[in-house]
Design a protein around this motif. Structure first.
Motif, short mmCIF file in Angstrom:
data_model
loop_
_atom_site.label_atom_id
_atom_site.label_comp_id
_atom_site.label_asym_id
_atom_site.label_seq_id
_atom_site.Cartn_x
_atom_site.Cartn_y
_atom_site.Cartn_z
N ASN A 108 34.39 14.80 17.30
CA ASN A 108 35.07 13.61 17.82
C ASN A 108 34.56 13.24 19.21
O ASN A 108 34.37 12.05 19.51
N LYS A 144 31.17 11.52 18.78
CA LYS A 144 31.29 10.17 18.24
C LYS A 144 31.85 9.21 19.29
O LYS A 144 31.39 8.06 19.41
N HIS A 169 26.86 13.70 11.97
CA HIS A 169 27.62 13.65 10.73
C HIS A 169 28.43 14.93 10.56
O HIS A 169 28.08 15.98 11.11
N ARG A 219 28.17 13.85 2.04
CA ARG A 219 29.12 12.86 2.53
C ARG A 219 29.50 13.10 3.98
O ARG A 219 29.52 14.23 4.47
N ASP A 220 29.82 12.00 4.66
CA ASP A 220 30.23 12.06 6.05
C ASP A 220 31.74 12.27 6.14
O ASP A 220 32.44 12.33 5.12
N TYR A 221 32.24 12.37 7.34
CA TYR A 221 33.65 12.69 7.59
C TYR A 221 34.58 11.67 6.95
O TYR A 221 35.68 12.01 6.51
N ASP A 222 34.16 10.42 6.88
CA ASP A 222 35.01 9.38 6.30
C ASP A 222 34.86 9.28 4.78
O ASP A 222 35.45 8.41 4.14
N SER A 265 32.09 8.60 3.14
CA SER A 265 30.94 7.79 2.73
C SER A 265 29.69 8.65 2.58
O SER A 265 29.58 9.73 3.18
#
Length: 429
Positions: free
Chosen positions: A356, A359, A367, A404-407, A409
């Motif tokens: 976090n 980002k 990622h 896949r990423d954290y969200d 996607s």
């Protein structure tokens, strides 16, 4: 004394009931074993029997395979000392287990599973002097029930992929830190090749670099599949004699320096000097747990050295990740892997605050693949319904499964969805 007598009685009773005396039987025939790495660790997957005369068929129903696991140091649970192995297939072969129409050897394929520790040739122990994972005595007695022939002399060990590595590496830095290391050199290619550095977890320290390769399948970075993604890559696997998070006065998770990060960087520099075909614009570093900590420490200390990083089960604590460190590493491509139910490197204390912060600082290529559980990715043992310990998220790294990423996607490279190794192969300084 009574405990030792009781254990001896149990061993003898077990041997008598199964018609074998693995520890005290007279010399029988010779056999070799094949040890393979799986998501949960290593297992003896095949036994290769030397035959008295050439054969064309193998009747698997005729064979009984018994195992005794022992060690002078490592503590082995009583239920994992003696047991039988299930033969699921058999064929005529050569001494290396290669199938033949007619040959002087019989290869028996053995069932393996994460809940069958009797198949493992290593043991995790907390005993002083052999703390962590180590090789143990793995004594087999194979009996052909059709003719009474017995094999009980191991003469050969084959470890696919691990046998591709040079395990003889030794390095001493200028301060007297000594390390072992394993290394893999790719087949000769045009131009230069990238370097993948893997830093093992806390259970793989010591002086035998085959352990970091086999205990959790890290040898897979030299597999044909992953090598093809990089069009050939060097692989370097350093081994600490203690643990990467050793501060000299205890353990660190980022609050103070460990005693190894400078030595590891010196080892990498030395290795590159010995292998001038390493592409210094494509040096990648990853590790799990303890090694995830050191991966992140190396990024902080040498932010301009690495092209990308792939830590799993990160053990670096977010509380010690300073604003200055955020600014040092935010532009390095990093792909974290972690599981929400990791009770050892608790995500709320490690990977989530670190991710976090990066980002929020505008990190353009960071990622996080974040799993609910670490599950059986093969589908053989229950798939999504079978849960490994939550700490074992490195399984997805070694198997190149993270996508896949954290969200939720898909991670993309040049607009194309990619796996973690495909993404990493596309990163360059």
């Amino acid at each position: 004394m009574k405990k030792n007598i009781l254990l001896l009685f149990v061993i003898v009773l077990f041997a008598v009931s199964n018609g074998v005396f693995a520890a005290i039987s007279p010399a029988g025939g010779e056999y070799g074993i094949v040890i393979e790495g799986y998501d949960w660790g290593p297992a003896v997957s095949k036994v290769i029997l030397s035959l008295d005369e050439p054969a064309t068929t193998v009747n698997t129903d005729d064979y009984k395979v018994m195992v005794q696991r022992s060690d002078d140091c490592a503590s082995i649970p009583a239920g994992q000392v003696l047991g039988s192995r299930t033969v699921i297939a058999g064929y005529v072969s050569d001494a290396e287990g290669t199938r033949l129409e007619e040959g002087d050897y019989a290869t028996l394929v053995l069932a393996v599973a994460p809940n069958q520790p009797i198949g493992s040739p290593i043991q995790y122990s907390q005993a002083e002097g052999c703390r962590g994972n180590s090789w143990i005595n793995y004594d087999m007695t194979i009996r052909d029930e059709a003719n009474g022939k017995v094999w009980n002399q191991e003469v050969n060990r084959i470890m696919p992929i691990i046998d591709r590595f040079d395990l003889s590496g030794k390095f001493s830095d200028g301060k007297g830190i000594n390390m072992s290391y394993a290394s893999y050199v790719p087949e000769e290619a045009d131009g230069k090749s990238p370097l993948i550095i893997w830093l093992h977890g806390g259970g793989e320290g010591g002086t035998d670099p085959s352990i970091p390769l086999i205990a959790n399948r890290a040898a897979n970075y030299a597999s044909d599949e992953i090598q093809a993604i990089f069009d050939g890559a060097f692989v370097l696997v350093p081994q600490t004699p203690t643990r990467w998070m050793d501060s000299g006065e205890g353990s660190t998770s980022g609050q103070v320096d460990d005693i190894y990060f400078e030595a590891v960087k010196e080892l990498v520099d030395y290795y590159i000097s010995m292998h001038p075909n390493v592409d210094t614009d494509r040096i990648y570093v990853g590790g799990c747990s303890n090694g995830g900590y050191l991966t992140f420490k190396l990024l902080i200390e040498y932010p301009n050295f690495f092209a990308a990083a792939f830590p799993s089960a990160l053990a670096y604590r977010g509380a010690y990740f300073t604003d200055a460190q955020v600014n040092r590493v935010k532009n390095i491509p990093i792909w974290f892997i972690h599981s929400e139910d990791d009770g050892t490197t608790v995500p709320d204390q490690t990977v989530l605050p670190v991710y976090n912060r990066l980002k929020e600082a505008g990190a353009p290529n960071v990622h996080l693949t974040y799993y609910d559980h670490v599950v059986d990715i093969t589908g053989f043992f229950g798939g999504e319904g079978y849960h490994y310990p939550g700490h074992w998220s490195w399984i997805y790294s070694h198997a190149n499964e993270a996508r896949r990423d954290y969200d939720g996607s898909l991670v993309k490279l040049d607009g194309r969805p990619v796996s973690i190794m495909e993404w990493m192969a596309g990163q360059s300084k």
